[in-house]
Design an enzyme around this catalytic site. Sequence first.
Site, PDB file in Angstrom:
ATOM      1  N   ASP A  67       0.831  -1.191   0.000  1.00 44.35           N
ATOM      2  CA  ASP A  67       0.000   0.000   0.000  1.00 44.35           C
ATOM      3  C   ASP A  67       0.874   1.253   0.000  1.00 44.35           C
ATOM      4  O   ASP A  67       2.079   1.174   0.264  1.00 44.35           O
ATOM      5  CB  ASP A  67      -0.966   0.007   1.202  1.00 44.35           C
ATOM      6  CG  ASP A  67      -0.295  -0.453   2.502  1.00 44.35           C
ATOM      7  OD1 ASP A  67       0.954  -0.492   2.550  1.00 44.35           O
ATOM      8  OD2 ASP A  67      -1.005  -0.766   3.450  1.00 44.35           O
ATOM      9  N   ASN A 136      -7.709  -2.184  14.083  1.00 44.63           N
ATOM     10  CA  ASN A 136      -9.089  -2.483  13.695  1.00 44.63           C
ATOM     11  C   ASN A 136      -9.172  -3.715  12.780  1.00 44.63           C
ATOM     12  O   ASN A 136     -10.195  -3.955  12.163  1.00 44.63           O
ATOM     13  CB  ASN A 136      -9.712  -1.263  12.996  1.00 44.63           C
ATOM     14  CG  ASN A 136      -8.953  -0.857  11.736  1.00 44.63           C
ATOM     15  OD1 ASN A 136      -8.010  -1.539  11.334  1.00 44.63           O
ATOM     16  ND2 ASN A 136      -9.366   0.227  11.117  1.00 44.63           N
ATOM     17  N   HIS A 138      -7.378  -4.230  10.049  1.00 43.55           N
ATOM     18  CA  HIS A 138      -7.080  -4.020   8.621  1.00 43.55           C
ATOM     19  C   HIS A 138      -5.794  -4.747   8.222  1.00 43.55           C
ATOM     20  O   HIS A 138      -4.899  -4.949   9.053  1.00 43.55           O
ATOM     21  CB  HIS A 138      -7.045  -2.528   8.255  1.00 43.55           C
ATOM     22  CG  HIS A 138      -5.833  -1.761   8.696  1.00 43.55           C
ATOM     23  ND1 HIS A 138      -5.892  -0.432   9.082  1.00 43.55           N
ATOM     24  CD2 HIS A 138      -4.519  -2.093   8.793  1.00 43.55           C
ATOM     25  CE1 HIS A 138      -4.692  -0.007   9.395  1.00 43.55           C
ATOM     26  NE2 HIS A 138      -3.827  -0.998   9.236  1.00 43.55           N
ATOM     27  N   GLU A 143      -9.659  -1.415   5.105  1.00 43.86           N
ATOM     28  CA  GLU A 143     -10.290  -1.056   6.367  1.00 43.86           C
ATOM     29  C   GLU A 143     -11.580  -1.867   6.564  1.00 43.86           C
ATOM     30  O   GLU A 143     -12.079  -2.480   5.604  1.00 43.86           O
ATOM     31  CB  GLU A 143     -10.627   0.449   6.345  1.00 43.86           C
ATOM     32  CG  GLU A 143      -9.416   1.365   6.176  1.00 43.86           C
ATOM     33  CD  GLU A 143      -8.609   1.541   7.465  1.00 43.86           C
ATOM     34  OE1 GLU A 143      -8.578   0.634   8.319  1.00 43.86           O
ATOM     35  OE2 GLU A 143      -7.996   2.623   7.615  1.00 43.86           O
TER      36      GLU A 143
HETATM   37  C1  F6R Z   1       1.502  -1.223   6.046  1.00 38.64           C
HETATM   38  C2  F6R Z   1       0.234  -1.930   6.161  1.00 38.64           C
HETATM   39  C3  F6R Z   1      -0.592  -1.800   7.396  1.00 38.64           C
HETATM   40  C4  F6R Z   1       0.225  -2.076   8.662  1.00 38.64           C
HETATM   41  C5  F6R Z   1      -0.642  -1.941   9.910  1.00 38.64           C
HETATM   42  C6  F6R Z   1       0.167  -2.118  11.178  1.00 38.64           C
HETATM   43  O1  F6R Z   1       2.088  -1.480   4.797  1.00 38.64           O
HETATM   44  O2  F6R Z   1      -0.139  -2.567   5.244  1.00 38.64           O
HETATM   45  O3  F6R Z   1      -1.661  -2.708   7.323  1.00 38.64           O
HETATM   46  O4  F6R Z   1       0.763  -3.350   8.597  1.00 38.64           O
HETATM   47  O5  F6R Z   1      -1.258  -0.684   9.938  1.00 38.64           O
HETATM   48  O6  F6R Z   1       1.097  -1.084  11.299  1.00 38.64           O
HETATM   49  P1  F6R Z   1       2.221  -1.104  12.426  1.00 38.64           P
HETATM   50  O7  F6R Z   1       3.121  -2.245  12.111  1.00 38.64           O
HETATM   51  O8  F6R Z   1       2.912   0.219  12.318  1.00 38.64           O
HETATM   52  O9  F6R Z   1       1.500  -1.291  13.720  1.00 38.64           O
END
Ligand code: F6R
Length: 248
Positions: A67, A136, A138, A143
């Site tokens: 992403d 959440n 995701h 989301e």
């Molecule tokens: C990032 C991504 C997100 C993160 C998630 C957790 O490329 O795809 O889904 O993996 O938001 O983020 P952290 O590791 O910072 O808690």
Amino acid sequence: MEIIIATDYEEMSRKAAAFVADLVKKKPNLVMTVPTGSTPLGMYRELVQMHREDGLDFSGVTFFMLDEYYGLSPQSEGSYYSFLRNNFLLPIGIQNGQFQAHEALSPNTAATCLRYEKEIAKSGGLDLVVLGIGHNGHIAFNEPGSPFDSRTRLVELSMETISANARFFKSPADVPRQALSMGLATITGARKVLLLANSQAKARAVAMTLQGPITTQVPASCLQRHPDFTVVLDSSAASLLESKVRVK
Ligand code: F6R
């Protein structure tokens, strides 16, 4: 599903790196995703060390970003492109052609997302998707409410995600409100999925993902149906799991 519970973040990172390194050795032309965020940093450090000290060779591997914030230039500090280049891709000597990035400045998001899906297909499909998870539930930036059959597309970020990610920006107002993200069908179409999670803050999302109902309200729960799904957790992230899980 295989659940591996490590004692702490360092052990989680070593186990995740060993998992990836093993696949790279078995298939030097592996096609894999690279996640951003705090969770994979330790795994990237381990993989960089394996590259430098043991000669782990990534020269045949193709990487796809999961992403990217929409509207941020790849060169800007907060972009996922910068994060991945600095923390992983440059240190392991990746050349431009080996790394597929979302076109975050494209005015035609439908066209660029379609191109991205075509690039994945052209590379033979994803061998491995490596994921972190949001509070959440995701995965990538899918989301709650994202359809299970979704593909790479422009998405709106939830307020929860915007405030969780504000730590990477000067102020919460600087966090982009939209992103380009691989879809849930793109992710579940991979031959293997590796999900990492650490800390108590992720325990609820992990329990709902692995042991709750399969629902679009917890996007990661779609992974329960994946035939080759491995989860590596630290003990805090695993703390709300029921004991009946198969643990390695
Ligand atoms: C990032 C991504 C997100 C993160 C998630 C957790 O490329 O795809 O889904 O993996 O938001 O983020 P952290 O590791 O910072 O808690």
